[in-house]
Design an enzyme around this catalytic site. Structure first.
Site, PDB file in Angstrom:
ATOM      1  CE  LYS A 168      -0.970   0.256   4.841  1.00  0.00           C
ATOM      2  NZ  LYS A 168       0.060   1.183   5.258  1.00  0.00           N
ATOM      3  NE  ARG A 212      12.840  -5.273   8.523  1.00  0.00           N
ATOM      4  CZ  ARG A 212      12.048  -4.358   7.999  1.00  0.00           C
ATOM      5  NH1 ARG A 212      12.533  -3.438   7.201  1.00  0.00           N
ATOM      6  NH2 ARG A 212      10.767  -4.351   8.246  1.00  0.00           N
ATOM      7  NE  ARG A 257       3.886  -5.600  11.177  1.00  0.00           N
ATOM      8  CZ  ARG A 257       4.674  -5.139  10.216  1.00  0.00           C
ATOM      9  NH1 ARG A 257       5.757  -5.799   9.875  1.00  0.00           N
ATOM     10  NH2 ARG A 257       4.388  -4.030   9.584  1.00  0.00           N
TER      11      ARG A 257
END
Ligand code: AMP
Length: 215
Positions: A13, A160, A171
């Site tokens: 996005k 990461r 998430r």
């Protein structure tokens, strides 16, 4: 033109928001960028949100609503803007509705960039970065020539913490729980445009523009 862009973490996005802001010549407002700048400058706000940001939790609604309200009152927003990363909760969406009627503007469209969770998980968990030169690779889409080694500088690639499967899944869960009701809220107002976010980035942008209309 006033736009809102929604999409799960990893749906692309941010990239779409940048493309649309260029095309329509409107200001791109990323709440994540605003908050990260506060952290970099170690402002009072920055220091207070450090732990929340580090663990991927949301900052309080009142804080982000206040920051967005002052940002959209700046001169560069007079010609329109695209909100990326806001609203993230129903409280934020409703507060933004009040702000917009107080300020006398209306949201034109809310674009939801939709990518299946399985695709997001494979995109994000395959991501490897080079700690030395910042090079980015993806085991599924653009793998390094030698597994685990940076093509450009030969350093050992790392993953990461944000990209580890457990973090990505939590998430996504948070996104669906909180943003699901926002999608319904804008759908009921007749503002929602759902777009398939899988495929070439520029094709996705084109599809959005075809639906929103020319400048
Ligand atoms: P992003 O760059 O949009 O992924 O945002 C990075 C982080 O900033 C998020 O994980 C949240 O901690 C915080 N954040 C950004 N936008 C909001 C928002 N609208 N409401 C609450 N927290 C936010």
């Amino acid at each position: 033109m006033i736009l809102i862009i929604l999409g799960s973490p990893g749906a692309g996005k941010g990239t779409q928001a940048r493309n649309l802001s260029k095309y329509y010549n409107i200001t791109h407002i990323s709440t994540g960028d605003i908050l990260r700048e506060h952290m970099r400058n170690r402002t009072t706000i920055g220091v207070s949100i450090n732990d929340l940001m580090d663990t991927g939790r949301l900052v309080p609604d009142e804080l982000i609503i206040g920051l967005v309200e002052s940002r959209i009152r700046e001169d560069d927003c007079l010609g329109g803007f695209i909100l990326d990363g806001f609203p993230r909760t129903l409280v934020q969406a409703e507060a933004f509705g009040t702000i917009s009627s107080d300020m006398g503007f209306a949201i034109n469209r809310v674009v939801s960039v939709e990518v299946n969770d399985a695709v997001i998980i494979s995109r994000m968990t395959g991501r490897m970065i080079c700690p030395d030169c910042g090079g980015m690779f993806n085991l599924a889409y653009y793998p390094p020539k030698i597994r685990g080694i940076c093509d450009s500088c030969g350093a050992k690639l790392i993953q990461r913490d944000d990209d580890k499967a457990k973090t990505v899944k939590s998430r996504l869960k948070l996104y669906h729980e909180l943003t699901g009701p926002i999608i319904e809220y804008y759908e009921n107002k007749g503002l929602l445009l759902r777009v398939n976010g899988v495929g070439d980035i520029n094709d996705v942008t084109r599809t959005i523009i075809d639906n929103l209309g020319e400048k």
